[in-house]
Design an enzyme around this catalytic site. Structure first.
Site, PDB file in Angstrom:
ATOM      1  N   CYS A 152     -42.251  92.834 -71.790  1.00 47.47           N
ATOM      2  CA  CYS A 152     -41.568  92.784 -70.490  1.00 47.47           C
ATOM      3  C   CYS A 152     -41.469  91.364 -69.948  1.00 47.47           C
ATOM      4  O   CYS A 152     -40.657  91.095 -69.060  1.00 47.47           O
ATOM      5  CB  CYS A 152     -42.295  93.666 -69.483  1.00 47.47           C
ATOM      6  SG  CYS A 152     -42.594  95.326 -70.082  1.00 47.47           S
ATOM      7  N   HIS A 198     -35.174  97.773 -65.207  1.00 44.12           N
ATOM      8  CA  HIS A 198     -36.040  96.956 -66.046  1.00 44.12           C
ATOM      9  C   HIS A 198     -35.450  96.790 -67.447  1.00 44.12           C
ATOM     10  O   HIS A 198     -35.941  97.391 -68.399  1.00 44.12           O
ATOM     11  CB  HIS A 198     -37.433  97.577 -66.102  1.00 44.12           C
ATOM     12  CG  HIS A 198     -38.450  96.750 -66.806  1.00 44.12           C
ATOM     13  ND1 HIS A 198     -38.318  95.382 -67.004  1.00 44.12           N
ATOM     14  CD2 HIS A 198     -39.640  97.097 -67.372  1.00 44.12           C
ATOM     15  CE1 HIS A 198     -39.378  94.948 -67.666  1.00 44.12           C
ATOM     16  NE2 HIS A 198     -40.185  95.956 -67.898  1.00 44.12           N
ATOM     17  N   CYS A 244     -41.537 105.162 -61.211  1.00 43.56           N
ATOM     18  CA  CYS A 244     -41.331 104.569 -62.537  1.00 43.56           C
ATOM     19  C   CYS A 244     -39.981 103.866 -62.550  1.00 43.56           C
ATOM     20  O   CYS A 244     -38.995 104.378 -62.013  1.00 43.56           O
ATOM     21  CB  CYS A 244     -41.329 105.642 -63.621  1.00 43.56           C
ATOM     22  SG  CYS A 244     -42.799 106.693 -63.632  1.00 43.56           S
TER      23      CYS A 244
END
Lengths: 146, 384
Positions: B81, B324, B204
């Site tokens: 990430c 993301h 999430c």
């Protein structure tokens, strides 16, 4: 997608997760205990294969076995399908007595409380609606099962 | 840093699920905006650092084909990430050391053509092979945090309420522009589908496609300055680890970045941090030193980290709302902080923001406390 359908991936997912086979990295239960290694120099216990002691970098690792008793570091219930595991299924991170921390499937579908006593077992137990492939580590809450 | 580093320009694509786009087209949106903002052309770029996790292999050069940038060193970095933030870090260090003059950093990911749902765990990883998905890893951390600190699920959920309210103000956010009914309430966050107990769906980050880019060079008048950046990798996380997974690497990077910049956590006006899951923002703010361990759960509830609060965190909406796209995330966080420090962040502007922070944590190789963490401190031009 429906809750029970297996996720699709272009990634190397592994046989247990619906892809091609890869060499199995999971810790194993052998003769009722978790098979791992202990450092001859510093005594550090490891559950995952390592080339030498990852703690002191000096000692050689020799095979050792741990548990089956341990204490829950934390537990959860997963509500996503993951490979052949159908939701919901429970997982727990367990600190084995004088041994390493390992991840295991819980034989009861509930969040095991932090600090609770458990016992690790092998075989093809059920976790949620799915059974293991024979190479999973399972955790039984103390006082349950045989 | 040896030479003062300036962020000459930043850019991003829109964030969402784009079946008609490829990684190249997403990256071109971001790179074009960054180069225009920087006032540079392809011939000015001396080197390129690229952050991506799922590529595909060759994506960096395939992107550059359309841009006229070629022949210069191109390095692709995978740090989970934190890939995009690591690319930014390397670009900044290269400018600081004088290795390169003008550097392009970009990150890109097209996840919607790879996964139908959550990211499938890595089969060569022990915990991945055992069936632990990323939300499960964070859920284990959340359960531990709740038990040790006596925090509540409402405190966790408040992080999502805050960041999704911020995201409504971000026209490029994945879940921002889609939220015609506005941000979800606390009850709606808690009542959304359970993913991994105690984390519900709205706690999430979504599976998102997107790209982001930055052009860096020696700091010029008016440029946002890079005060410092620190990149660390993971260390063993095992039976000796009292902290939940992912906290220690952030603290190591933060200590290094704050020390190098000569500023304190209380000096920071605006932050973009890694809130892939609500618990992540809470423990990250503790690791960054905004509060003591166990007190992070109250920061969203008290309003301290909300727009209008003392230290707004994730004014872009964060990963929870912007989305993301792994390799793009760090540079998208950077873009938001640069816009904030330039005073051009529109409806989500933090008034008078002068010092900003970017933090990203990558995971999750089992047995390690993280794959990588980057913390960077930036400021508006101190002379302006």
């Amino acid at each position: 997608m429906t809750a029970a359908s297996a996720p699709i991936s272009k990634r190397r997912a592994g046989e247990a997760l619906g892809g091609l086979a890869v060499a199995d990295p999971r810790p194993r239960i052998v003769d009722g205990r978790v098979a791992g290694w202990r450092c001859g120099a510093c005594g550090h216990a490891v559950a995952q294969e390592s080339p030498w002691c990852p703690n002191c970098s000096a000692g050689a690792l020799t095979p050792a076995s741990f548990g089956p008793g341990g204490t829950v570091w934390a537990g959860t219930v997963v509500h996503l399908p993951v490979g052949h595991w159908k939701p919901p299924f429970a997982l727990a991170s367990v600190d084995l007595d004088d041994g390493p921390r390992v991840l295991a499937h819980v034989t009861e579908t509930r969040v095991l409380p932090v600090g609770s006593r458990v016992r690790l077992v092998g075989g093809t137990q059920e976790s949620g609606a799915s059974a293991g492939d024979g190479n999973d580590v399972f955790v039984e809450p103390e006082g349950s099962g045989s | 840093m040896t030479r003062p580093v300036g962020v000459w320009g930043v850019g991003t694509s829109h964030f969402g699920r784009f079946p008609d786009q490829r990684v190249e087209t997403l990256a071109w949106e971001a790179i074009g905006e960054a180069m225009t903002a920087a006032g540079v052309t392809a011939d000015d770029i001396d080197a390129v650092f690229v952050g991506t996790v799922f590529g595909p292999p060759g994506v960096a050069i395939r992107v550059l084909r359309g841009t006229g940038i070629g022949g210069v060193p191109v390095v692709t970095i995978e740090a989970a990430c934190a890939s995009g933030t690591a690319a930014f870090h390397e670009a900044a260090q290269a400018v600081a050391s004088g290795r390169y003059g003008t550097v392009l950093a970009f990150g890109v990911e097209h996840l919607s053509s790879l996964f139908t749902g959550a990211i499938v765990p890595e089969a060569t990883d022990a915990d991945g092979a055992a069936g632990l998905p990323l939300p499960g890893l964070y859920a284990l951390g959340a359960q531990r945090y709740l038990a040790v600190h006596g925090a509540t699920v409402e405190q966790l959920a408040q992080v999502a309420v805050k960041n999704k309210a911020h995201g409504v103000r971000n026209p490029r956010a994945h879940l921002g522009r889609a939220s015609s009914s506005g941000a979800p309430s606390l009850d709606e966050v808690l009542a959304s589908k359970m993913i991994a107990e105690p984390l519900t769906l709205l706690q999430c980050c979504p599976t998102t496609d997107g790209a982001a880019a930055a052009v860096l060079g020696r700091a010029r008048a008016g440029d946002v300055r890079v005060l410092s950046s620190a990149l660390v990798s993971g260390r063993p996380w095992d039976q000796r680890s009292d902290e939940i997974w992912g906290v220690a690497p952030v603290r190591r990077a933060a200590d290094e970045a704050f020390s190098a910049a000569g500023v304190e956590a209380e000096d920071v006006d605006v932050l973009e941090v890694h809130d892939a899951f609500t618990i992540g923002e809470i423990v990250t703010l503790e690791a960054l030193g905004l509060c003591k361990p166990g007190e992070g759960a109250e920061l969203a509830v008290s309003g301290h980290t909300a727009l209008g609060g003392r230290q707004p965190v994730n004014p872009s909406g964060g990963l929870l709302s912007r989305g993301h796209p792994l390799g793009a995330t760090g540079l998208a966080q950077l873009a938001e902080i640069v816009w904030q420090l330039r005073g051009v962040a529109g409806d989500r502007q933090v008034p008078g923001a002068r010092i900003g922070l970017v933090e990203t944590l990558g995971g999750a190789a089992s047995g390690m406390d993280g794959n990588a963490a980057v913390v960077a401190l930036l400021s508006s031009d101190p002379s302006s």
